[in-house]
Design a protein around this motif. Structure first.
Motif, PDB file in Angstrom:
ATOM      1  N   GLY A 515       1.067  -1.304  -0.192  1.00  0.00           N
ATOM      2  CA  GLY A 515       0.108  -0.266   0.284  1.00  0.00           C
ATOM      3  C   GLY A 515       0.953   1.329  -0.084  1.00  0.00           C
ATOM      4  N   ARG A 516       0.525   2.317  -0.088  1.00  0.00           N
ATOM      5  CA  ARG A 516       0.664   3.436   0.242  1.00  0.00           C
ATOM      6  C   ARG A 516       0.765   3.974   1.329  1.00  0.00           C
ATOM      7  NH1 ARG A 516       1.695   5.405  -5.441  1.00  0.00           N
ATOM      8  NH2 ARG A 516       1.030   4.665  -6.789  1.00  0.00           N
ATOM      9  N   GLY A 517       1.461   4.207   2.243  1.00  0.00           N
ATOM     10  CA  GLY A 517       1.292   4.874   3.567  1.00  0.00           C
ATOM     11  C   GLY A 517       1.613   3.373   4.879  1.00  0.00           C
ATOM     12  N   PRO A 518       1.636   3.599   5.754  1.00  0.00           N
ATOM     13  CA  PRO A 518       1.674   2.982   7.201  1.00  0.00           C
ATOM     14  C   PRO A 518       0.515   2.571   7.633  1.00  0.00           C
ATOM     15  CG  PRO A 518       3.055   5.257   7.527  1.00  0.00           C
ATOM     16  CD  PRO A 518       2.547   5.223   6.662  1.00  0.00           C
ATOM     17  N   GLY A 519      -0.115   1.197   7.261  1.00  0.00           N
ATOM     18  CA  GLY A 519      -1.173   0.776   8.256  1.00  0.00           C
ATOM     19  C   GLY A 519      -2.158   0.002   6.471  1.00  0.00           C
ATOM     20  N   THR A 520      -1.490   0.275   5.667  1.00  0.00           N
ATOM     21  CA  THR A 520      -2.331   0.059   3.449  1.00  0.00           C
ATOM     22  C   THR A 520      -1.240  -1.311   2.948  1.00  0.00           C
ATOM     23  OG1 THR A 520      -0.303   1.544   3.311  1.00  0.00           O
ATOM     24  CG2 THR A 520      -2.671   2.536   4.005  1.00  0.00           C
ATOM     25  N   THR A 521      -0.381  -1.981   3.239  1.00  0.00           N
ATOM     26  CA  THR A 521       0.336  -2.866   3.220  1.00  0.00           C
ATOM     27  C   THR A 521       0.002  -4.507   3.780  1.00  0.00           C
ATOM     28  OG1 THR A 521       2.471  -1.917   3.184  1.00  0.00           O
ATOM     29  CG2 THR A 521       2.468  -4.179   2.645  1.00  0.00           C
ATOM     30  N   VAL A 522      -0.573  -5.136   3.117  1.00  0.00           N
ATOM     31  CA  VAL A 522      -1.260  -6.709   3.421  1.00  0.00           C
ATOM     32  C   VAL A 522      -0.595  -7.178   4.097  1.00  0.00           C
ATOM     33  CG1 VAL A 522      -3.197  -8.427   3.011  1.00  0.00           C
ATOM     34  CG2 VAL A 522      -3.520  -6.219   2.077  1.00  0.00           C
ATOM     35  N   GLU A 523      -0.074  -7.644   4.919  1.00  0.00           N
ATOM     36  CA  GLU A 523       0.784  -8.818   5.512  1.00  0.00           C
ATOM     37  C   GLU A 523       0.352 -10.192   5.733  1.00  0.00           C
ATOM     38  OE1 GLU A 523       2.681  -6.915   8.785  1.00  0.00           O
ATOM     39  OE2 GLU A 523       3.912  -6.043   6.848  1.00  0.00           O
ATOM     40  N   GLY A 524      -1.258  -9.932   6.213  1.00  0.00           N
ATOM     41  CA  GLY A 524      -2.276 -12.035   6.265  1.00  0.00           C
ATOM     42  C   GLY A 524      -3.054 -11.294   6.129  1.00  0.00           C
ATOM     43  N   LEU A 525      -3.526 -13.155   4.986  1.00  0.00           N
ATOM     44  CA  LEU A 525      -4.781 -12.805   5.013  1.00  0.00           C
ATOM     45  C   LEU A 525      -5.591 -14.525   5.548  1.00  0.00           C
ATOM     46  CD1 LEU A 525      -6.730 -11.870   2.370  1.00  0.00           C
ATOM     47  CD2 LEU A 525      -6.131 -12.989   0.757  1.00  0.00           C
ATOM     48  N   ASP A 526      -6.541 -13.763   5.362  1.00  0.00           N
ATOM     49  CA  ASP A 526      -7.809 -15.011   5.977  1.00  0.00           C
ATOM     50  C   ASP A 526      -9.139 -15.284   5.201  1.00  0.00           C
ATOM     51  OD1 ASP A 526      -6.525 -16.497   8.675  1.00  0.00           O
ATOM     52  OD2 ASP A 526      -6.033 -14.620   8.744  1.00  0.00           O
ATOM     53  N   ARG A 527      -8.470 -16.899   4.430  1.00  0.00           N
ATOM     54  CA  ARG A 527      -9.903 -16.463   3.466  1.00  0.00           C
ATOM     55  C   ARG A 527     -10.990 -18.123   3.800  1.00  0.00           C
ATOM     56  NH1 ARG A 527     -11.784 -16.361  -1.248  1.00  0.00           N
ATOM     57  NH2 ARG A 527     -13.251 -14.758  -0.740  1.00  0.00           N
ATOM     58  N   GLU A 528     -12.201 -18.151   4.460  1.00  0.00           N
ATOM     59  CA  GLU A 528     -12.905 -19.300   3.716  1.00  0.00           C
ATOM     60  C   GLU A 528     -14.015 -19.115   2.694  1.00  0.00           C
ATOM     61  OE1 GLU A 528     -14.211 -20.592   7.614  1.00  0.00           O
ATOM     62  OE2 GLU A 528     -15.604 -18.331   8.375  1.00  0.00           O
ATOM     63  N   GLY A 529     -14.339 -20.452   2.471  1.00  0.00           N
ATOM     64  CA  GLY A 529     -16.083 -20.478   2.056  1.00  0.00           C
ATOM     65  C   GLY A 529     -16.482 -21.630   1.288  1.00  0.00           C
ATOM     66  N   ILE A 530     -17.419 -22.101   0.769  1.00  0.00           N
ATOM     67  CA  ILE A 530     -17.805 -23.017   0.947  1.00  0.00           C
ATOM     68  C   ILE A 530     -18.300 -22.784  -1.405  1.00  0.00           C
ATOM     69  CG2 ILE A 530     -19.784 -24.576   0.664  1.00  0.00           C
ATOM     70  CD1 ILE A 530     -20.446 -23.987   3.709  1.00  0.00           C
ATOM     71  N   GLU A 531     -17.868 -24.012  -1.421  1.00  0.00           N
ATOM     72  CA  GLU A 531     -18.109 -24.890  -2.992  1.00  0.00           C
ATOM     73  C   GLU A 531     -19.211 -26.004  -3.048  1.00  0.00           C
ATOM     74  OE1 GLU A 531     -14.093 -23.293  -4.834  1.00  0.00           O
ATOM     75  OE2 GLU A 531     -13.826 -25.097  -4.076  1.00  0.00           O
ATOM     76  N   LEU A 532     -20.333 -25.411  -4.173  1.00  0.00           N
ATOM     77  CA  LEU A 532     -20.885 -27.007  -4.530  1.00  0.00           C
ATOM     78  C   LEU A 532     -21.282 -27.053  -5.680  1.00  0.00           C
ATOM     79  CD1 LEU A 532     -23.299 -28.661  -3.322  1.00  0.00           C
ATOM     80  CD2 LEU A 532     -24.941 -26.990  -2.801  1.00  0.00           C
ATOM     81  N   GLU A 533     -21.206 -27.744  -6.064  1.00  0.00           N
ATOM     82  CA  GLU A 533     -21.390 -28.343  -7.584  1.00  0.00           C
ATOM     83  C   GLU A 533     -22.457 -29.440  -7.639  1.00  0.00           C
ATOM     84  OE1 GLU A 533     -17.866 -28.216 -10.053  1.00  0.00           O
ATOM     85  OE2 GLU A 533     -16.888 -28.849  -8.910  1.00  0.00           O
ATOM     86  N   ALA A 534     -23.806 -29.441  -7.845  1.00  0.00           N
ATOM     87  CA  ALA A 534     -23.814 -30.593  -8.185  1.00  0.00           C
ATOM     88  C   ALA A 534     -25.367 -31.069  -9.955  1.00  0.00           C
ATOM     89  CB  ALA A 534     -25.455 -30.347  -7.367  1.00  0.00           C
ATOM     90  N   ALA A 535     -25.253 -32.152  -9.936  1.00  0.00           N
ATOM     91  CA  ALA A 535     -26.188 -32.286 -11.341  1.00  0.00           C
ATOM     92  C   ALA A 535     -27.055 -33.454 -10.845  1.00  0.00           C
ATOM     93  CB  ALA A 535     -24.840 -32.605 -12.015  1.00  0.00           C
ATOM     94  N   TYR A 536     -28.674 -33.095 -11.765  1.00  0.00           N
ATOM     95  CA  TYR A 536     -29.819 -34.232 -11.778  1.00  0.00           C
ATOM     96  C   TYR A 536     -30.038 -34.140 -13.436  1.00  0.00           C
ATOM     97  CZ  TYR A 536     -33.851 -36.411 -10.926  1.00  0.00           C
ATOM     98  OH  TYR A 536     -35.102 -37.417 -11.003  1.00  0.00           O
ATOM     99  N   ALA A 537     -30.234 -35.452 -13.547  1.00  0.00           N
ATOM    100  CA  ALA A 537     -30.915 -35.529 -14.792  1.00  0.00           C
ATOM    101  C   ALA A 537     -31.619 -37.263 -14.849  1.00  0.00           C
ATOM    102  CB  ALA A 537     -30.121 -35.944 -16.001  1.00  0.00           C
TER     103      ALA A 537
END
Length: 662
Positions: A515-537
């Motif tokens: 980033g531009r200036g103190p407190g704007t640079t990302v040093e860590g990251l936490d992400r979570e999520g759910i993915e769902l795929e399905a098929a019916y015929a």
């Protein structure tokens, strides 16, 4: 966001999906509600329920059915994949699970792209797209691996995922029969007056030799959004010629060896267009020429009587050129010519053997990679060389009929060296990474799976002058899920398959997001999520396909403050209802929906868009061998801007494709 919260959102979203299925017209226009994923049976796409790896395969039939103008447009149908400006071929970028393209760079190095095994560019080109300039007509299959657990055969630092493209083979046309075969395709689209042509010729003179040639050309003018406003009026028309030459010779005892060569090339020219392909900053205009070449030479030896030997040696070369010239100059940024030449030599083997009650499929490999980046003017894109040596081993162990356990390891050492015209700085770094996945099948169609992985993103050439090359970026990921796949579920002849996957990522020592200036640079990251795929015929031809992605991420800045991750995608749903009338006619209706994003002061409105498709394949008569496709995208001409994009999406577009095989 806790797992309990994520689970609650999934349940609520799935319930909403059921309601939307009955009243999707109203939802699609308002777009503020939200939906989950469902995909059932043998419709457009099969669900990969037999593996713990979150992977989606888009086969040639679906590639043709979707009538996509770019690879990016094609893979946006995969859960977890978000496009940055998918309406523009040159300016589009691929984001997977919140990693990859953003509004500043076409990629952040955390999504890997391979064409026939050759790695494509992952450098931080300023205000330029993903550099995936190639045409969907050239490909028979696209595989998208999400997350890092399945990535160790392909590269390091893959936090987002891997996009693997395989070009078409001559046998796809000849079907193994001797002689000539060909296919001619013409495609028309109303929005932007698009015209595309693809000519493919294949020849198989005997059982040992086959050769294929393809020439494709795609022209597209300025497109408009739902209100009729030009999306990128200064970009001008796009004219993209592409070509592919591919040959294979099979020989040896029992035809146990083959040599294969492939060469593909795509070009693009634009005159007096903005340097900034994302349209966010007025740097000035340039004449731009883009050229991409990929060449591969592959040898395989697979003796049928030696189960532990199936060795492949590959020599892969990729040359990517983005040449710019300022209209009013000179200008160090606008006159920057970016060129990347990547050479890879890889030897890999697949061994089948047993140890007691455990059956092994052991895949091992060693590869040497040299990547040369030409220095651009005034240091706007620093030049240099990356040399890497990597080893990997992936052992897929089948224990009885129920357990599949797959440990994977990758070791990589790389040295990056500054272009001599700028100095003699160099940096050496190595890393050991890996993971393990496990799947348990209950024998009644149900299976559970999980994985844990650790990977490192080694420093890139861009960082050699910045002092950021003293550390690699690190990340660990955990995933858990459930899958189901069975026939005769609700009625005789039907099929149902679905796969639900939860992931949790933790990244540290980040150097990419300064980033531009103190407190704007990302040093860590936490992400979570759910993915769902399905098929019916069902046996009578009705089918339902769907997928969904729900996620959230938190960034940790220098100084310890936390906030919402700027590249969090919207929660999204894609639902397709259709019917196949034998092999002759396929009719489908698709809803593409996204939930309103309102986190950290950033608002991206929700939306719902309808698409219609029809495919007619006459089975006899004078039109036998001809395929007619008709599609309508954004049926109700809705104006919307997907999150992470800097421009509105394309308005209503009619597409017609005529293809004949001879």
């Amino acid at each position: 966001m806790t797992f309990r919260t994520t689970k609650g959102r999934l349940c609520a979203s799935t319930a909403t999906l059921i309601v939307i299925g009955a009243a999707s017209g109203a939802y699609a226009q308002e777009g503020e509600g939200y939906l989950g994923t469902i995909v059932l049976g043998e419709g457009k796409r099969s669900v990969q329920t037999d593996t713990a790896v979150p992977v989606t395969v888009v086969d040639q039939a679906e590639i043709e059915d979707r009538q996509a103008g770019t690879i990016a447009e094609l893979i946006e149908t995969v859960p977890g994949v978000t496009l940055v400006n998918g309406t523009t071929a040159a300016g589009s970028g691929i984001n997977i699970r919140g990693y990859g393209a953003n509004s500043t760079y076409g990629t952040d190095g955390k999504v890997l792209v391979q064409i026939d095994g050759a790695a494509r560019g992952s450098e931080e080109l300023y205000r330029i797209g993903s550099q995936l300039y190639t045409d969907p007509f050239l490909y028979r299959e696209v595989e998208v691996l999400r997350g890092s657990v399945g990535s160790f055969e392909y590269g390091s630092g893959v936090f987002g995922g891997v996009v693997r493209l395989e070009t078409i083979d001559a046998s796809d046309l000849t079907k193994g029969e001797l002689g000539f075969a060909g296919r001619q395709t013409l495609e028309f689209s109303t929005n932007g007056n698009g015209l595309a042509s693809s000519t493919t010729l294949a020849w198989q003179p005997d059982e040992q030799f086959e050769v294929l040639f393809n020439y494709s050309r795609r022209q597209l003018g300025v497109r408009t959004d739902g209100e009729g406003n030009q999306i990128n009026p200064d970009a001008g028309d796009i004219d993209d010629p592409s070509g592919l030459l591919k040959a294979r010779y099979t020989f040896g005892a029992g035809n146990d060896q083959f040599v294969e060569f492939s060469y593909s090339k795509t070009q693009q020219e634009q005159f007096d267009v903005p340097y900034d392909q994302f349209g966010t900053t007025a740097f000035g205009n340039v004449d731009r020429y883009i050229e991409n070449e990929v060449a591969t030479l592959r040898y395989n030896y697979n003796p049928g009587d030696v189960a532990w030997l199936n060795v492949t040696a590959e020599l892969l070369y990729s040359d990517e050129l983005v040449e710019s010239e300022a209209i009013v100059g000179p200008n160090p940024l606008l006159d920057a010519d970016n060129r990347y030449r990547t050479t890879t030599f890889r030897v890999k083997n697949e061994a089948l053997f047993s140890t007691g009650t455990i059956d092994h499929e052991l895949r091992t490999g060693i590869e040497f990679i040299q990547r040369k980046r030409t220095d651009a003017s005034a240091g706007s894109a620093p030049g240099g060389t990356k040399e890497a040596l990597a080893f990997y081993a992936v052992d897929e162990m089948q224990i009885g009929d129920r357990w599949t356990i797959t440990p994977a390891l990758r070791y990589e050492n790389q040295t990056i060296t500054q272009d001599p015209i700028n100095g003699n700085a160099s940096y050496d770094k190595d890393a050991l990474m890996g993971g393990v996945s496990a799947r348990y099948a209950f024998g009644n169609g149900w299976a559970v799976f999980g994985s844990a992985s650790y990977t490192e993103n080694l420093p890139i050439i861009d960082d050699i002058d910045t002092g950021l090359i003293t550390q690699s970026e690190k990340g660990r990921s955990y995933e858990i899920g459930v899958a189901y796949d069975a026939v005769d579920v609700f009625r005789t002849g039907d099929s149902l398959a679905f796969k639900v996957n939860y992931y949790n990522d933790h990244l540290t020592d980040l150097t990419t997001y300064q980033g531009r200036g103190p407190g704007t640079t990302v040093e860590g990251l936490d992400r979570e999520g759910i993915e769902l795929e399905a098929a019916y015929a069902m046996q009578n031809g009705y089918y339902l396909d769907a997928n969904v992605h729900i996620s959230q991420g938190t960034a940790t800045f220098d100084g310890g403050a936390q906030g919402d991750w700027a590249q969090n995608p919207q929660d999204s749903l894609r639902l397709t209802l259709g019917r196949k009338f034998s092999d002759e006619l396929d009719l489908s209706w698709e809803v593409e929906a996204a939930k309103r994003y309102d986190e950290g002061g950033t608002v991206s409105p929700g939306f719902g868009v309808h698409n219609l498709r029809a495919t007619y394949v006459p089975q006899n008569g004078v039109m036998e061998g001809t395929t007619i496709r008709f599609g309508v995208e954004n049926l109700f001409d809705k104006t919307y801007q997907p999150r992470l994009s800097t421009r509105n999406a394309t308005g209503r577009t009619f597409k017609v494709t005529l293809s004949t095989t001879f």
